[in-house]
Write an enzyme that holds these catalytic residues in place. Structure first.
Site, short mmCIF file in Angstrom:
data_model
loop_
_atom_site.label_atom_id
_atom_site.label_comp_id
_atom_site.label_asym_id
_atom_site.label_seq_id
_atom_site.Cartn_x
_atom_site.Cartn_y
_atom_site.Cartn_z
N LYS A 1 31.48 -36.47 66.08
CA LYS A 1 30.60 -37.08 66.93
C LYS A 1 30.81 -37.21 68.81
CE LYS A 1 25.40 -36.72 66.65
NZ LYS A 1 24.36 -37.62 65.76
N LYS B 1 31.24 -32.20 66.69
CA LYS B 1 29.66 -31.69 67.23
C LYS B 1 29.74 -32.36 68.95
CE LYS B 1 25.61 -32.76 66.68
NZ LYS B 1 23.89 -34.29 66.23
C1 PBG Z 1 20.85 -37.25 64.85
C2 PBG Z 1 20.98 -35.85 64.76
C3 PBG Z 1 21.06 -35.37 66.34
C4 PBG Z 1 22.09 -33.93 66.25
C5 PBG Z 1 21.99 -33.87 65.29
N1 PBG Z 1 21.60 -35.35 64.10
C6 PBG Z 1 21.13 -36.51 67.50
C7 PBG Z 1 21.52 -37.17 68.74
O1 PBG Z 1 22.06 -38.00 68.09
O2 PBG Z 1 20.91 -37.67 69.23
C8 PBG Z 1 21.50 -33.10 67.31
C9 PBG Z 1 21.36 -31.67 67.26
C10 PBG Z 1 21.83 -30.70 68.19
O3 PBG Z 1 21.31 -31.17 69.28
O4 PBG Z 1 21.13 -29.63 67.40
N2 PBG Z 1 19.90 -38.00 63.41
#
Ligand code: PBG
Length: 326
Positions: A195, A248
């Site tokens: 991520k 992601k």
């Molecule tokens: C953190 C989380 C995020 C997303 C999914 N889980 C946000 C982040 O890391 O700031 C982002 C998902 C998206 O942008 O659609 N709980």
């Protein structure tokens, strides 16, 4: 051997021929619909930066699910918006919180669904970070126990899959260990292994009211410049017991999806995140792009890169388009 003997266009003459030689498929069974579950009753709240996406309270979910099922979507990823936030994110462990409640409700009403839940405390902490604070540092090890207990609460509510998205080191192992010790050996772990610290999460933080109150997430999420590091992250999570790995965001990281596909045998998930959704939607609303075609092309690209499954806010609309084109 080349032109005029070779004519690649011969294979493109008519749709049935093109369909025979098509290398990549996309079907509703590949898609996972993310849902934002808010506390309270009777709520269906608009999210300004995400057209056609809403925050629903549990009692308002049925029509959404019925529609999703009618076009062939059978998997959901749930995110929770608690009534209150504090420094330790204590509401993340509340078995009566919006996510456990939604899981109970959905499992009872729609047993055929695959229910996945986000495991991360950023939506529950007042500072908006994904881990506990030590001074202004995000502390890794003290967060692990909380994440594991959050996963247990969701497993006990009936979640099929828990999906840690916090990027703390060692959380997959911590979660697997606690789940197994309580008898939840069949609960899957979908790890957000790779991520990146991305600008494309902007609209999600709007939706969840979960942006960090100071600093950013680059001390725990990955540097967009890095590829080799993705292999290390993936390897660790496989070793710690992840069942599925996620990359992601999706479209800016197709190379990483492809790399992991070639290197590991484990199923891969890709998350077409909120910023990817918002950019395509807004260009479409301006009339600058054909939204449906642009989404279908991007989803196909993610599949072609090697993802088995895709989390996308466009899931329902994509599934509907796929069922119309059959
Ligand atoms: C953190 C989380 C995020 C997303 C999914 N889980 C946000 C982040 O890391 O700031 C982002 C998902 C998206 O942008 O659609 N709980």
């Amino acid at each position: 051997m080349s032109f005029p003997t070779e004519r690649p266009r011969r294979l493109r003459q008519r749709d049935p021929i093109r369909a025979l030689v098509r290398e990549t498929s996309l079907s509703p069974s590949h898609l996972i619909l993310p849902l934002f579950i808010t506390f309270g009753k009777g709520k269906k709240e608009v999210i300004r930066s995400m057209p056609d996406v809403f925050r629903h309270s549990v009692d308002m979910l049925s029509p959404v699910i019925e529609e999703a099922l009618s076009v062939g979507i059978r998997s959901l990823m749930l995110f929770g918006i608690p009534e209150s936030k504090d420094e330790q994110g204590t509401q993340a462990l509340n078995p009566e919180g919006p996510v456990p409640q939604a899981v109970h409700f959905l499992k009872e009403r729609f047993p055929e669904l695959v229910i996945m839940t986000d495991i991360c405390i950023d939506e529950y902490t007042s500072h908006g970070h994904c881990g506990f604070l030590k001074g202004d540092r995000i502390d890794n090890d003290s967060t692990l126990d909380c994440l594991a207990r959050m996963a247990l609460v969701h497993a006990e509510a009936g979640a099929d899959v828990v999906a840690p998205s916090d990027m703390m080191d060692g959380r997959v192992g911590a979660i697997r260990h606690l789940l197994d010790s309580k008898g939840w050996t069949d609960t899957l772990i979908l790890s957000y292994a790779v991520k990146y610290a991305s600008a494309f999460y902007g609209p999600f933080r709007d939706a969840m009211m979960s942006g960090p109150q100071f600093g950013d997430r680059s001390s725990y999420q990955m540097d967009p410049a890095n590829r080799l590091e993705a292999f290390r992250e993936a390897e660790m999570d496989i070793e710690e017991g992840a069942d599925i790995l996620m990359v992601k965001p999706a479209l800016p990281y197709l190379d990483i999806i492809r790399d992991l596909r070639e290197r590991y045998d484990i199923p891969l998930c890709a998350y077409q995140v909120s910023g990817e959704y918002a950019t395509l939607m807004s260009a479409g609303l301006q009339g600058w792009i054909d939204t449906d075609r642009a989404f279908m092309e991007s989803l196909l690209s993610i599949r072609r890169a090697g993802a088995s499954m895709i989390i996308t806010y466009f899931a329902q609309r994509a599934a509907r388009l796929l069922s119309l084109n059959r």
